[in-house]
Structure formats: structure tokens, C-alpha cells
Design a protein around this motif. Structure first.
Motif, PDB file in Angstrom:
ATOM      1  N   PRO A 178      -7.180 -93.017 -64.185  1.00 31.09           N
ATOM      2  CA  PRO A 178      -8.176 -93.791 -63.637  1.00 31.09           C
ATOM      3  C   PRO A 178      -7.915 -94.374 -62.411  1.00 31.09           C
ATOM      4  N   THR A 179      -8.780 -94.751 -61.320  1.00 25.94           N
ATOM      5  CA  THR A 179      -8.708 -95.231 -60.277  1.00 25.94           C
ATOM      6  C   THR A 179      -9.541 -96.726 -60.193  1.00 25.94           C
ATOM      7  N   PRO A 180      -9.193 -97.735 -59.413  1.00 21.43           N
ATOM      8  CA  PRO A 180     -10.168 -99.003 -59.337  1.00 21.43           C
ATOM      9  C   PRO A 180     -11.618 -98.432 -59.046  1.00 21.43           C
ATOM     10  N   ALA A 181     -11.838 -97.444 -58.082  1.00 20.22           N
ATOM     11  CA  ALA A 181     -13.080 -97.108 -57.923  1.00 20.22           C
ATOM     12  C   ALA A 181     -13.739 -96.394 -58.978  1.00 20.22           C
ATOM     13  N   SER A 182     -13.065 -95.600 -59.864  1.00 24.66           N
ATOM     14  CA  SER A 182     -13.561 -94.880 -60.935  1.00 24.66           C
ATOM     15  C   SER A 182     -13.868 -95.875 -62.041  1.00 24.66           C
ATOM     16  N   LEU A 183     -13.029 -97.040 -62.341  1.00 23.66           N
ATOM     17  CA  LEU A 183     -13.236 -97.813 -63.398  1.00 23.66           C
ATOM     18  C   LEU A 183     -14.494 -98.680 -63.084  1.00 23.66           C
ATOM     19  N   TRP A 184     -14.538 -99.188 -61.814  1.00 29.52           N
ATOM     20  CA  TRP A 184     -15.641 -99.991 -61.381  1.00 29.52           C
ATOM     21  C   TRP A 184     -17.069 -99.314 -61.572  1.00 29.52           C
ATOM     22  N   LEU A 185     -16.900 -97.766 -61.120  1.00 29.29           N
ATOM     23  CA  LEU A 185     -18.403 -97.144 -61.188  1.00 29.29           C
ATOM     24  C   LEU A 185     -18.528 -97.007 -62.822  1.00 29.29           C
ATOM     25  N   GLY A 186     -17.606 -96.821 -63.506  1.00 31.24           N
ATOM     26  CA  GLY A 186     -17.648 -96.579 -64.958  1.00 31.24           C
ATOM     27  C   GLY A 186     -18.369 -97.747 -65.572  1.00 31.24           C
ATOM     28  N   ILE A 187     -17.883 -98.980 -65.242  1.00 31.98           N
ATOM     29  CA  ILE A 187     -18.630-100.284 -65.902  1.00 31.98           C
ATOM     30  C   ILE A 187     -19.936-100.331 -65.423  1.00 31.98           C
ATOM     31  N   ARG A 188     -20.516 -99.974 -64.050  1.00 33.90           N
ATOM     32  CA  ARG A 188     -21.770-100.124 -63.880  1.00 33.90           C
ATOM     33  C   ARG A 188     -22.760 -99.175 -64.479  1.00 33.90           C
TER      34      ARG A 188
ATOM     35  N   ALA B  15     -27.420 -90.242 -65.058  1.00 40.17           N
ATOM     36  CA  ALA B  15     -26.689 -89.113 -65.875  1.00 40.17           C
ATOM     37  C   ALA B  15     -25.829 -88.225 -65.177  1.00 40.17           C
ATOM     38  N   LYS B  16     -26.268 -87.837 -63.815  1.00 37.31           N
ATOM     39  CA  LYS B  16     -25.544 -87.056 -63.038  1.00 37.31           C
ATOM     40  C   LYS B  16     -24.243 -87.702 -62.516  1.00 37.31           C
ATOM     41  N   SER B  17     -24.447 -88.953 -62.431  1.00 36.39           N
ATOM     42  CA  SER B  17     -23.061 -89.593 -61.999  1.00 36.39           C
ATOM     43  C   SER B  17     -22.101 -89.770 -63.039  1.00 36.39           C
ATOM     44  N   LYS B  18     -22.490 -89.978 -64.291  1.00 39.86           N
ATOM     45  CA  LYS B  18     -21.745 -90.385 -65.570  1.00 39.86           C
ATOM     46  C   LYS B  18     -21.166 -88.886 -65.842  1.00 39.86           C
ATOM     47  N   ARG B  19     -21.822 -87.688 -65.637  1.00 41.46           N
ATOM     48  CA  ARG B  19     -21.266 -86.560 -66.153  1.00 41.46           C
ATOM     49  C   ARG B  19     -19.921 -86.168 -65.177  1.00 41.46           C
ATOM     50  N   LEU B  20     -20.204 -86.601 -63.883  1.00 47.64           N
ATOM     51  CA  LEU B  20     -19.243 -86.158 -62.951  1.00 47.64           C
ATOM     52  C   LEU B  20     -17.892 -87.093 -62.930  1.00 47.64           C
TER      53      LEU B  20
ATOM     54  N   PRO C 231     -12.974 -85.542 -54.067  1.00 50.15           N
ATOM     55  CA  PRO C 231     -14.488 -86.017 -53.830  1.00 50.15           C
ATOM     56  C   PRO C 231     -15.110 -86.544 -55.098  1.00 50.15           C
ATOM     57  N   MET C 232     -14.387 -86.512 -56.219  1.00 50.77           N
ATOM     58  CA  MET C 232     -15.430 -86.386 -57.375  1.00 50.77           C
ATOM     59  C   MET C 232     -15.969 -88.105 -57.580  1.00 50.77           C
ATOM     60  N   VAL C 233     -15.145 -89.178 -57.389  1.00 45.75           N
ATOM     61  CA  VAL C 233     -15.832 -90.442 -57.601  1.00 45.75           C
ATOM     62  C   VAL C 233     -16.630 -90.611 -56.484  1.00 45.75           C
ATOM     63  N   GLU C 234     -16.203 -90.217 -55.235  1.00 46.28           N
ATOM     64  CA  GLU C 234     -17.183 -90.640 -54.172  1.00 46.28           C
ATOM     65  C   GLU C 234     -18.541 -90.067 -54.334  1.00 46.28           C
ATOM     66  N   LEU C 235     -18.455 -88.784 -54.851  1.00 50.54           N
ATOM     67  CA  LEU C 235     -19.796 -88.129 -55.113  1.00 50.54           C
ATOM     68  C   LEU C 235     -20.465 -88.773 -56.122  1.00 50.54           C
ATOM     69  N   ALA C 236     -19.680 -89.137 -57.362  1.00 50.30           N
ATOM     70  CA  ALA C 236     -20.483 -89.828 -58.402  1.00 50.30           C
ATOM     71  C   ALA C 236     -20.769 -91.014 -57.953  1.00 50.30           C
ATOM     72  N   GLU C 237     -20.313 -91.622 -57.097  1.00 46.36           N
ATOM     73  CA  GLU C 237     -20.963 -93.007 -56.459  1.00 46.36           C
ATOM     74  C   GLU C 237     -22.156 -92.868 -56.023  1.00 46.36           C
ATOM     75  N   ILE C 238     -22.241 -91.631 -54.903  1.00 45.75           N
ATOM     76  CA  ILE C 238     -23.467 -91.402 -54.214  1.00 45.75           C
ATOM     77  C   ILE C 238     -24.581 -91.147 -55.351  1.00 45.75           C
TER      78      ILE C 238
ATOM     79  N   PHE D  78     -26.661 -97.861 -68.848  1.00 50.47           N
ATOM     80  CA  PHE D  78     -26.906 -97.209 -70.414  1.00 50.47           C
ATOM     81  C   PHE D  78     -26.959 -98.123 -71.495  1.00 50.47           C
ATOM     82  N   GLY D  79     -26.321 -99.162 -71.353  1.00 48.09           N
ATOM     83  CA  GLY D  79     -26.398-100.289 -72.392  1.00 48.09           C
ATOM     84  C   GLY D  79     -25.271 -99.986 -73.429  1.00 48.09           C
ATOM     85  N   ASN D  80     -24.313 -99.476 -72.876  1.00 45.58           N
ATOM     86  CA  ASN D  80     -22.942 -99.075 -73.936  1.00 45.58           C
ATOM     87  C   ASN D  80     -21.833-100.266 -73.683  1.00 45.58           C
ATOM     88  N   LYS D  81     -22.354-101.321 -74.153  1.00 43.19           N
ATOM     89  CA  LYS D  81     -21.266-102.513 -73.968  1.00 43.19           C
ATOM     90  C   LYS D  81     -19.903-102.297 -74.173  1.00 43.19           C
ATOM     91  N   ASP D  82     -19.627-101.396 -75.204  1.00 41.89           N
ATOM     92  CA  ASP D  82     -18.284-101.465 -75.880  1.00 41.89           C
ATOM     93  C   ASP D  82     -17.539-100.460 -74.767  1.00 41.89           C
TER      94      ASP D  82
END
Length: 255
Positions: free
Chosen positions: A207-217, A192-197, A177-184, A222-226
Motif C-alpha cells: 500500500p501507498t499513502p495514495a492507495s490507502l486514502w483512496l481506499g478510505i473514500r 465500482a470500477k475504482s474499487k476493482r482496480l 498507473p493503477m492508483v492514479e487511474l483508480a483515482e480518476i 460503499f458503507g463498509n465501515k470496518d
């Protein structure tokens, strides 16, 4: 789990079963142990796709224990995997008929999955919720996750987030459930809560496609371009044909 390791497990179980059956025949004792080994081996055969062998083991289990709910459960799963849905339905009903209270929840979860497959999501939700409410059921996190997925599918969005949170609360290492909950959390503005999860997920899983796409956003917020670029490169290299990569490309074109 790779195929070599799965096959090794099956081989070990075969040896264990042979010893159990031999001992049982010699002493005429503990028939339940032989039955349980047959069920265990049948499930392992199912796991590696050996359906005929699995069904044979479940049939042998029925010979050892008449009206075995676990054996009917296994037979139902074999029929479901074979696409023999009418036979699967019949076997599931027999499994429920003969099940002890302890055996009901695993059967309910499997039957719920079956109902989802045949398009009866509302009925499936009822079975997932029953299993999720069984305090003695060891796989409650899975039942809660499936209840959340089922709620999402049936439009009961108010149930989704609490189900996922409850699942992770019961088992902080339970990944599904982690990535889906982080997306919610992300959609609710809880960045911040999403990033922690998401970070917790990354410690436990690839990593999964969903986790990577969420990480990008998240990193863009947070302005972390790298870090954003790192996620984007991983998404492109690992999952170039995913819907998430297409979403990322559309996102970059629009921004």
C-alpha cells in the motif's frame, strides 16, 4: 530490490563480463558481446549509485564500439545523476545521432525524463509519445504511463486517462498507473470500477499513502465501515506524515 540483492547482481555481472572479455581476447570474436556486457554492467552500477564505475564501463564500451548510442545514453544518465545537465544534454544528442531505430525509444524515454527535470514538459511529452507509439518497444507501458503523467503536468487532461488505460491494457501487471487511474475513476463517480482496480493493485503491490486514502473514500461510499477503519489505521501507522494522512484528518474533522 534491496541493496544486498542489487550488489549481488553487480557481482554476478562482473564475473560474466570478465569471462566474456577473456573469451573475446582469446578468440578475437564477438566484440559486440563484450560491448553489450559493458553497457549492461554500467547500467547496473548506475542502479546502485556507483556512477564513476558506471561511466568507466560506458567509456570501455565506446572503445569496443565506436559511436555507441547505448554508451552515450549511459554517459548522459551519469551526467544527469551528477547534476551536470549541459554535459547530459550533449551526450543525449550524441546518443540520438548514432542510435539505430531499435535503440531510439529507450533513449527517448530517458531524454523525456531529463526534459521533465529541466522544466521542458511539453518537449518531454513528444518523446514519451514517440516511444509509446513504437510497437516494437518492450517498455511501451512505461512510456504510456509517462505520457499520461506528462499530459497531466501540461494540462492535457484528456490524454491522461486513455494513456493509463492503454498502459494497463498492454500489461495488466504494470503497477505504476493503477492508483492514479483508480483515482480518476473515483472522481468520475465510477466507484465500482475504482474499487476493482484498487483491489487489483493491492494484490500486486504494497500500500501507498495514495492507495490507502483512496481506499478510505471508496469504502465510505460503499458503507463498509470496518474496511474504511482498516485503511485509516494503516494510513496512520504506515504514513503518519504524508499529505494523504493530513487530508484524511481534515476530512474527518469536516465530516
Amino acid at each position: 530490490m534491496n541493496n544486498w540483492y542489487r550488489n549481488l547482481l553487480v557481482a554476478v555481472l562482473i564475473g560474466s563480463l570478465s569471462a566474456c572479455v577473456t573469451t573475446s581476447n582469446k578468440t578475437q570474436a564477438k566484440p559486440d558481446a563484450a560491448h553489450d556486457k559493458r553497457i549492461e554492467l554500467g547500467m547496473k552500477y548506475l542502479e546502485v549509485g556507483q556512477r564513476d564505475n558506471a561511466r568507466w564501463q560506458f567509456s570501455k564500451a565506446m572503445e569496443l564500439k565506436k559511436n555507441s548510442a547505448q554508451a552515450y545514453h549511459g554517459v548522459a544518465l551519469v551526467h544527469q545523476a551528477n547534476g551536470e545537465l549541459d554535459h547530459a544534454e550533449k551526450a543525449f544528442k550524441s546518443a540520438f545521432r548514432y542510435a539505430t531505430p531499435k535503440e531510439l525509444s529507450p533513449i527517448a524515454v530517458s531524454y523525456g525524463r531529463y526534459l521533465m527535470e529541466v522544466g521542458e514538459a511539453k518537449k518531454a511529452c513528444e518523446h514519451f509519445e514517440k516511444a509509446a507509439g513504437d510497437f516494437d518497444y518492450k517498455a511501451r507501458p512505461e512510456a504510456l504511463y509517462l505520457a499520461g503523467q506528462c499530459a497531466q503536468k501540461t494540462g492535457n487532461t484528456a490524454r491522461v486517462k486513455p494513456a493509463y488505460e492503454h498502459a494497463i491494457n498492454l500489461d495488466p501487471q504494470y503497477v505504476p498507473p493503477m492508483v492514479e487511474l483508480a483515482e480518476i475513476y473515483f472522481q468520475e463517480g465510477e466507484y465500482a470500477k475504482s474499487k476493482r482496480l484498487l483491489s487489483h493493485f493491492e494484490k500486486l503491490s504494497k500500500p501507498t499513502p495514495a492507495s490507502l486514502w483512496l481506499g478510505i473514500r471508496i469504502e465510505r461510499i460503499f458503507g463498509n465501515k470496518d474496511k474504511e477503519a482498516s485503511y485509516a489505521l494503516a494510513l496512520k501507522n504506515l504514513h503518519p506524515y504524508s499529505k494523504e494522512y493530513l487530508e484524511y484528518r481534515r476530512f474527518t474533522e469536516q465530516n
